[in-house]
Design a protein around this motif. Structure first.
Motif, short mmCIF file in Angstrom:
data_model
loop_
_atom_site.label_atom_id
_atom_site.label_comp_id
_atom_site.label_asym_id
_atom_site.label_seq_id
_atom_site.Cartn_x
_atom_site.Cartn_y
_atom_site.Cartn_z
N GLY A 66 0.82 -1.21 0.00
CA GLY A 66 0.00 0.00 0.00
C GLY A 66 0.85 1.25 0.00
N TRP A 67 1.92 1.26 0.80
CA TRP A 67 2.83 2.40 0.81
C TRP A 67 3.57 2.53 -0.52
CZ3 TRP A 67 2.54 6.28 3.88
CH2 TRP A 67 2.08 6.13 5.19
N LEU A 68 3.92 1.41 -1.12
CA LEU A 68 4.63 1.45 -2.39
C LEU A 68 3.76 2.03 -3.50
CD1 LEU A 68 7.05 0.84 -4.15
CD2 LEU A 68 6.29 -1.53 -4.34
N THR A 69 2.50 1.65 -3.54
CA THR A 69 1.61 2.20 -4.57
C THR A 69 1.22 3.64 -4.25
OG1 THR A 69 -0.34 1.27 -3.44
CG2 THR A 69 0.67 -0.05 -5.18
N ALA A 70 1.25 4.01 -2.96
CA ALA A 70 0.86 5.36 -2.58
C ALA A 70 1.99 6.36 -2.78
CB ALA A 70 0.41 5.38 -1.12
N THR A 71 3.23 5.91 -2.68
CA THR A 71 4.37 6.84 -2.76
C THR A 71 4.44 7.59 -4.10
OG1 THR A 71 5.65 5.56 -1.17
CG2 THR A 71 6.88 7.01 -2.63
N PRO A 72 4.30 6.93 -5.27
CA PRO A 72 4.26 7.70 -6.52
C PRO A 72 3.09 8.67 -6.55
CG PRO A 72 4.62 5.37 -6.98
CD PRO A 72 4.26 5.47 -5.53
N MET A 73 1.96 8.30 -5.93
CA MET A 73 0.83 9.20 -5.88
C MET A 73 1.16 10.45 -5.07
SD MET A 73 -1.38 7.77 -7.77
CE MET A 73 -1.60 6.14 -8.50
N LEU A 74 1.94 10.27 -3.99
CA LEU A 74 2.38 11.44 -3.23
C LEU A 74 3.24 12.35 -4.10
CD1 LEU A 74 2.64 12.99 -0.58
CD2 LEU A 74 4.56 11.50 0.03
N GLY A 75 4.12 11.74 -4.90
CA GLY A 75 4.91 12.53 -5.84
C GLY A 75 4.03 13.28 -6.82
N MET A 76 2.95 12.63 -7.25
CA MET A 76 2.03 13.28 -8.18
C MET A 76 1.29 14.43 -7.50
SD MET A 76 0.39 10.02 -10.18
CE MET A 76 1.43 8.87 -11.08
N VAL A 77 0.92 14.24 -6.24
CA VAL A 77 0.23 15.31 -5.51
C VAL A 77 1.11 16.55 -5.46
CG1 VAL A 77 -0.60 16.03 -3.24
CG2 VAL A 77 -1.20 13.77 -4.13
#
Length: 517
Positions: A66-77
């Motif tokens: 979950g953290w691995l898939t969320a981390t690129p999303m944080l970069g996108m944010v």
């Protein structure tokens, strides 16, 4: 037809575009922007195949995934608004190039990362870069299009996203099953690492190709560089008609906003290395942000941000996790032939090590079955009918119809995921979900090109993307923590978000017939 009587007078941008014709240049531009969008489809969903492949190397739990898939999303944010502001001040082309090159280099470096935390760090910057390319390619493409063709051309971008969704599992299928293993005391490199590295190469190639394309002439006019814009239009005219550049009938372009014509060039030439210049850029970003948050743009800003939040949270979370879910179904059905189980049952049983130790053992050790790749390819193929239907019917049915229809049906399909009893039913509903939500996302991007003026267009798209990526970040964290414990909560949550986004779409203004502001 030429407008000789305009040779010595200033004409507006729309008339100048009409005189440049429509042809080869626009098809080349559609191809490069389509490749950018295809590449973003690969870059955003690549982790869907890394999750099961890298589980053992990084010893990942579902929460770690979950953290691995969320981390690129944080970069996108964090990246969405940064790139959007930069593109509205410094130009579309160079920002696209910078975003793509950043994504490409970080992708290569992530492929050789030996630690989970380092891999997370590079994937953060992958997300930071790829969101810039994704948010800017639609405005960049749209600003070259005459009003007559703009909406239809932008709708063709959806087929490139579909091709990306199809290409990714095929590349993974060809690379990940290879028996590639380099294991030393300090360095390991397996087939999934090679897969990550190869998927980074297109960003580097496309970023290099963009050097041969011009800056948006609409943006050049906006910042007062009329001569440069006229040169771009002459090149378009020569490419589309085959005539000499000197035969282009327009000799001067009209400035719509004299204030921008005097102020913006200095802003565009500011250096990020000088503190005083950085301060001026930040002031300009703040002024443009305030403009988005005031009438007449406030309503559209709120609507697009809210719609993007609900739609993107649902789409990117479920799309990234679908291969993982296929993998779990396959593992369960191999160990329990003929026994049916729901998505929630299959997910929960992966934690039940005491009663099913063979599942826990095999879940880490077994390679991904070919059926998992095949099912993911089917997901992409399911998008082809809707991808072709969109540009064919956009003028007849309208963009709002496609957005609202796709969101409501996708919401119902998401609820249906709770009631599946085997992998075939799960695949069917997943295909419908993917086809409709990807259609909705592309159509929202098309609509946004017409909703905001040139000087705010990319920034508005970036702001809405920031909210969308924030939704995807939260969605991936929620799904990663709850898929093994109580999967009904994320299913209800994502279906509700889709329904709410669909309702909000009713309040969007109609687009596609107005001239480009």
């Amino acid at each position: 037809m030429t407008l000789d009587f305009l040779d010595d007078t200033q004409v507006d941008y729309e008339d100048a575009l009409q005189q440049a014709g429509f042809g080869k240049f626009h098809f080349f531009l559609l191809a490069i922007c389509g490749l950018i969008y295809l590449n973003t489809a690969v870059g955003i969903t690549i982790l869907s195949f890394v999750l099961p492949s890298a589980t053992c190397d990084f010893q990942m739990t579902s929460a770690d995934k979950g953290w691995l898939t969320a981390t690129p999303m944080l970069g996108m944010v964090l990246g969405s608004y940064f790139w959007g502001c930069l593109a509205d001040i410094k130009g579309r082309k160079m920002v696209l190039i910078g975003a793509l090159l950043l994504d490409g280099f970080c992708g290569v470096f992530s492929s050789i990362s030996q630690y989970y935390w380092l891999f997370l760090c590079f994937r953060f910057f992958n997300g930071f870069g790829i969101t810039g390319a994704m948010g800017i390619c639609f405005p960049y493409l749209g600003e070259f299009q005459p009003t007559k063709y703009r909406e239809k051309i932008l709708c063709w971008m959806e087929i490139f996203w579909t091709l990306g969704v199809i290409a990714l599992p095929l590349i993974a299928w060809a690379i990940i099953p290879l028996e590639l293993s380099i294991d030393t005391q300090y360095f390991t490199f397996h087939s999934w690492n090679l897969f990550v590295a190869l998927c980074a190469v297109p960003s580097l190639l496309i970023g290099t190709l963009l050097f041969f394309f011009p800056e948006s002439p609409k943006f050049l006019i906006e910042v007062g560089e009329h001569e440069e814009a006229l040169e771009v239009l002459k090149d378009m005219y020569h490419s589309n008609t085959g005539n000499e550049r000197s035969e282009y009938p327009i000799k001067a372009l009209k400035s719509k906003d004299p204030k921008n014509a005097t102020d913006a060039p200095s802003l565009r030439n500011l250096s990020m290395k000088k503190p005083r210049h950085v301060k001026l850029l930040l002031v300009e970003v703040w002024e443009q942000t305030k403009a988005l948050c005031r009438p007449p743009h406030l309503k559209n800003t709120i609507l697009t941000c809210a719609i993007q939040f609900g739609l993107t949270a649902s789409y990117y979370t479920l799309m990234i996790w679908f291969p993982e879910v296929f993998y779990r179904f396959r593992e369960y059905e191999d160990l329990n032939p003929g026994k049916e189980a729901s998505l929630c049952d299959v997910s929960f049983i992966m934690l039940d090590k005491q009663n099913h130790p063979q599942i826990a053992e095999n879940y880490c050790g077994n390679p991904i079955e070919p059926e998992v790749y095949f099912h993911t390819v089917i997901l992409g193929l399911a998008c082809i009918p809707t991808s072709l239907l969109l540009p064919a019917c956009i003028h007849r049915l309208g963009a709002k119809f496609f957005i609202i229809f796709s969101m409501f049906i996708a919401g119902l399909v998401t609820i249906g995921l709770y009631f599946v009893e085997n992998s075939q039913q799960n695949l069917l509903l997943s295909c419908i979900f993917e086809a409709l939500t990807s259609l909705g996302i592309s159509t929202v991007y098309c609509v946004m090109v017409d909703l905001f003026p040139t000087n705010l267009r990319v920034m508005a798209a970036a702001l809405s993307l920031t909210f969308g990526r924030g939704g995807a970040l939260l969605g991936n964290l929620v799904f990663g923590f709850l898929i093994d414990l109580n999967c009904i909560i994320p299913i209800v949550l994502f279906s509700a978000l889709l329904f709410i986004s669909g309702i909000l779409c009713f309040f969007l203004p109609s687009t596609g017939r107005e001239a480009l502001e």
